[in-house]
Every structure is written in C-alpha cells, then in structure tokens.
Design a protein around this motif. Structure first.
Motif, PDB file in Angstrom:
ATOM      1  N   VAL A  23       0.835  -1.207   0.000  1.00 30.46           N
ATOM      2  CA  VAL A  23       0.000   0.000   0.000  1.00 30.46           C
ATOM      3  C   VAL A  23       0.868   1.254   0.000  1.00 30.46           C
ATOM      4  O   VAL A  23       0.599   2.221  -0.712  1.00 30.46           O
ATOM      5  N   ALA A  24       1.951   1.243   0.807  1.00 34.33           N
ATOM      6  CA  ALA A  24       2.856   2.392   0.839  1.00 34.33           C
ATOM      7  C   ALA A  24       3.508   2.623  -0.522  1.00 34.33           C
ATOM      8  O   ALA A  24       3.622   3.771  -0.980  1.00 34.33           O
ATOM      9  N   ALA A  25       3.926   1.535  -1.182  1.00 32.45           N
ATOM     10  CA  ALA A  25       4.545   1.684  -2.504  1.00 32.45           C
ATOM     11  C   ALA A  25       3.547   2.209  -3.531  1.00 32.45           C
ATOM     12  O   ALA A  25       3.886   3.070  -4.354  1.00 32.45           O
ATOM     13  N   CYS A  26       2.312   1.698  -3.496  1.00 32.11           N
ATOM     14  CA  CYS A  26       1.290   2.188  -4.433  1.00 32.11           C
ATOM     15  C   CYS A  26       0.959   3.655  -4.173  1.00 32.11           C
ATOM     16  O   CYS A  26       0.787   4.439  -5.121  1.00 32.11           O
ATOM     17  N   TYR A  27       0.885   4.038  -2.905  1.00 34.52           N
ATOM     18  CA  TYR A  27       0.614   5.435  -2.564  1.00 34.52           C
ATOM     19  C   TYR A  27       1.748   6.329  -3.064  1.00 34.52           C
ATOM     20  O   TYR A  27       1.515   7.398  -3.635  1.00 34.52           O
ATOM     21  N   PHE A  28       2.987   5.873  -2.837  1.00 37.85           N
ATOM     22  CA  PHE A  28       4.142   6.673  -3.270  1.00 37.85           C
ATOM     23  C   PHE A  28       4.173   6.820  -4.794  1.00 37.85           C
ATOM     24  O   PHE A  28       4.422   7.915  -5.323  1.00 37.85           O
ATOM     25  N   ALA A  29       3.914   5.724  -5.515  1.00 39.51           N
ATOM     26  CA  ALA A  29       3.915   5.786  -6.981  1.00 39.51           C
ATOM     27  C   ALA A  29       2.825   6.721  -7.487  1.00 39.51           C
ATOM     28  O   ALA A  29       3.058   7.527  -8.403  1.00 39.51           O
ATOM     29  N   ALA A  30       1.641   6.638  -6.885  1.00 38.39           N
ATOM     30  CA  ALA A  30       0.556   7.532  -7.292  1.00 38.39           C
ATOM     31  C   ALA A  30       0.879   8.982  -6.944  1.00 38.39           C
ATOM     32  O   ALA A  30       0.529   9.909  -7.694  1.00 38.39           O
ATOM     33  N   GLY A  31       1.578   9.186  -5.813  1.00 39.47           N
ATOM     34  CA  GLY A  31       1.965  10.545  -5.437  1.00 39.47           C
ATOM     35  C   GLY A  31       2.960  11.156  -6.404  1.00 39.47           C
ATOM     36  O   GLY A  31       2.840  12.320  -6.793  1.00 39.47           O
ATOM     37  N   ARG A  32       3.932  10.373  -6.816  1.00 40.96           N
ATOM     38  CA  ARG A  32       4.898  10.883  -7.785  1.00 40.96           C
ATOM     39  C   ARG A  32       4.211  11.176  -9.121  1.00 40.96           C
ATOM     40  O   ARG A  32       4.571  12.130  -9.810  1.00 40.96           O
ATOM     41  N   LEU A  33       3.230  10.373  -9.467  1.00 37.18           N
ATOM     42  CA  LEU A  33       2.485  10.624 -10.693  1.00 37.18           C
ATOM     43  C   LEU A  33       1.671  11.911 -10.580  1.00 37.18           C
ATOM     44  O   LEU A  33       1.593  12.702 -11.536  1.00 37.18           O
ATOM     45  N   GLY A  34       1.079  12.143  -9.416  1.00 38.36           N
ATOM     46  CA  GLY A  34       0.293  13.366  -9.225  1.00 38.36           C
ATOM     47  C   GLY A  34       1.136  14.622  -9.208  1.00 38.36           C
ATOM     48  O   GLY A  34       0.664  15.701  -9.594  1.00 38.36           O
ATOM     49  N   LEU A  35       2.379  14.504  -8.774  1.00 36.23           N
ATOM     50  CA  LEU A  35       3.254  15.675  -8.715  1.00 36.23           C
ATOM     51  C   LEU A  35       3.787  16.098 -10.077  1.00 36.23           C
ATOM     52  O   LEU A  35       4.457  17.126 -10.179  1.00 36.23           O
ATOM     53  N   LEU A  36       3.509  15.299 -11.109  1.00 35.58           N
ATOM     54  CA  LEU A  36       3.958  15.693 -12.443  1.00 35.58           C
ATOM     55  C   LEU A  36       3.244  16.940 -12.934  1.00 35.58           C
ATOM     56  O   LEU A  36       3.766  17.667 -13.790  1.00 35.58           O
TER      57      LEU A  36
END
Length: 354
Positions: A23-36
């Motif tokens: 869950v932490a990895a998925c949240y982090f990946a989605a966060g990096r995607l949102g920061l684009l």
C-alpha cells in the motif's frame, strides 16, 4: 500440530507487513504521478489538481479494511520526503492524509456502501461522504498547519485549502472507482461487443485530445462519449473515459494551453476543477443509475419467468385426469361411480342396500 500453529503465527505478521509495504509503494507511486502536474507557485507548488494517492488510499481501505492505515501513513511520509526535508508542518500532512481516507472508509461502511457501485445510493455516498465530506479533513489539517508554522500567510490559506480539498476529492472520484472495478474483476472479459468497444476507444482517443487542446472551448464534446460509454459499458467504460478526459484537461491547464490559454492561474484552476468535478459526477452517477435500472429490470424478468413456470405447473395439474377417490362405506354415495356400479360394489356388511 504445534508446527502448523507456529507457521500460522509467523504468516500473519508477514502478510500484514507485505500489505503495508504494498500500500505504501502504491501510494508513493501515485503521489509521484500526481506531482507531475501542479497548480501555482510557492506554498502551492506541491498541490495537484488531481491527487491520485487519496483515491488509492480509499480504495485500499475499502478492499482490505483498516489494517492498511499504516501503509497509507508510510506512503504519505515517502511522498513528502521525496519533495523536501521533513519539517514540523509535515505532521499536518501525515495526520490529515491518513485520517481523511480512514474517515471516508468509516462513513461509507456506516451507510452500507457496496464496492460494486451498482446502486445510485453508492455513487452518492462516494461523492458526498467519501470525496467532498471526508477530504475536508486533509485540506484543513494540511493548510492549517502551514499557517501555524509560518510557511503560509493567513491570506493564502483559502486558495491553498481549496486546491488541496478539490485535488483530494478528485482523486477519490476519479481513481477510487477504477481501482474498485479492478479489484472486483472476476473471470474472462466479455468480448461479445469488442467492435463497439474498439470504436469507442478510437473515438475517445480522437475527440478527447482535440477537445482538450482546442482554444475554442470544445470540452463539452466529451460528454456524448461519456454517455455512450455509460449506456453500453456501465461504470467501467464511463470512468475510464472520464479519467482520460480529466488527465488531458489537466495537462492542458497546467501548460496554460487549449481552452486555458487566455485565463489567469485562478481562473484556469476554477475552470479545470469545475470540468473535472462535473465529468466525474456525470460518469459516476449516470453509470450507477443505469446499472441500478438494469438490475431492477433483470429482477423483474426473473420474477416473471418464475411466475410463468409456476402457472405452467398449475395448468398442467388441472389438465391431468382427476385421481379417483377411495371407496369406503356409505360415503361412497358421494362418488359419481357409485350410481354406475353393480350390487357387487357394495360392501358385504350383512345388510342389503334397501
């Protein structure tokens, strides 16, 4: 036996740790995607018009329960650490971005939310409780602590709060339904309408970029495709179409291109968020209404089929010859065969019928 029990005790912490890290990895990946794609400068630099991690967090909670809250907190911490060094203001982000999805989950479970989103009440609950209601917590906690720590002026509170709230809400409205559909997918795909699906995909890929990049304000051309997707492919089609359109519009808005070229930063933000919100609401609620009506029609058809089957059995029973009643003593006088029988049909009781 003791070895089996010991293995089970070891397996539970291992499964919990694996779920938390996933869950932490998925949240982090989605966060990096949102920061684009970000809106504004300064304190608003880390604020995205669509914040996908919030949708990931709500979907994971609905799928796995409250035990994944630690993974959400770790994901928030990883995203913050990837942007800047941890500071006291990070506490507000950690608390708000963890508590808000948890509150969304608790409220949705309280009202009997179904992850299939097959009822209108489920769509309304996700909109008003999971997105617009619960995300007030994350926006208020994050923007409020920025003001308290001096990272944000009091005059800048409401703009940051608004972008934060709408970004989290859009993440729930656009990302959570897609992930719930992915979690609930079972069996092989129905390819009976693959030609229509291919036509819808081609039309969406052609119309959505053209409408998003045009300076004439042609974003309304996306709604016929959205209605087509909802009518024919229900929630899966409408939400994927809405997600694609929202991403394309966000790209154009952050680049100040297309219909956003002559707008200021505030005007572009308002127009983009109004478009994303109306798109997500239309896709979610329209597909929920269509699915509910289709399920109701199927229930009525099944009830009619069962009724016809019962009537068929009753009709078959009436057309069959009646079963003769047993002859027993004087009561046989009530039987129609009594008057047609001979005297030998009478029981030998020592008395004649006369």
């Amino acid at each position: 036996m003791s070895a089996v029990v010991g293995t089970q005790h070891l397996r539970r912490p291992a499964v919990f740790a694996l779920q938390t890290l996933t869950v932490a990895a998925c949240y982090f990946a989605a966060g990096r995607l949102g920061l684009l794609r970000e809106l504004g400068e300064g304190a608003m630099v880390t604020l995205s018009p669509i914040w996908p991690p919030t949708g990931v967090a709500v979907a994971c909670l609905l799928r796995y329960g409250l035990r994944v809250w630690l993974g959400i907190t770790l994901g928030v911490l990883f995203v913050v650490m990837s942007i800047a060094a941890p500071q006291p203001a990070v506490i507000g982000t950690l608390v708000g971005n963890t508590v808000a999805p948890v509150c969304a989950y608790l409220m949705l479970r309280r009202v009997g939310f179904r992850t299939s989103l097959a009822r209108l009440r489920d769509g309304l609950a996700l909109v008003f409780l999971g997105a617009l209601g619960a995300m007030l917590i994350s926006a208020t906690a994050g923007a409020g602590l920025l003001v308290l720590t001096g990272k944000l002026t009091a005059d800048g509170f409401w703009p940051v709060w608004l972008v934060w709230w709408v970004g989290d809400a859009m993440g729930v409205l656009l990302v959570t339904p897609v992930l719930l559909l992915a979690f609930g997918a079972r069996g092989p795909l129905d390819l009976s309408r693959w030609k229509e699906a291919a036509g819808l995909i081609l039309a969406t890929c052609a119309v959505v970029p053209a409408a998003a990049r045009s300076e004439l304000g042609l974003l309304f051309l996306i709604y016929p495709l959205l209605i087509w997707a909802a009518l024919r492919f229900l929630l899966a089609g409408s939400m994927l179409c809405a997600l694609l359109a929202s991403v394309m519009a966000t790209v154009e808005a952050t680049d100040h291109a297309g219909p956003f070229i002559h707008l200021s930063a505030v005007e572009g933000m308002i127009k983009l968020q109004a478009f994303n919100g109306s798109l997500a609401l239309t896709a979610l609620l329209l597909s929920a209404v269509i699915t509910e009506q289709r399920n109701t029609r199927q229930s009525v058809e099944r009830a009619c089929d069962e009724l016809m089957e019962v009537l068929g059995h009753l009709t078959a029973g009436e057309s069959a010859p009646p079963r003769p009643l047993p002859v027993a003593g004087p009561a046989a006088g009530t039987d129609p065969q009594f008057h047609k029988g001979s005297i030998t049909d009478w029981p030998t009781s020592g008395r004649s019928p006369g």
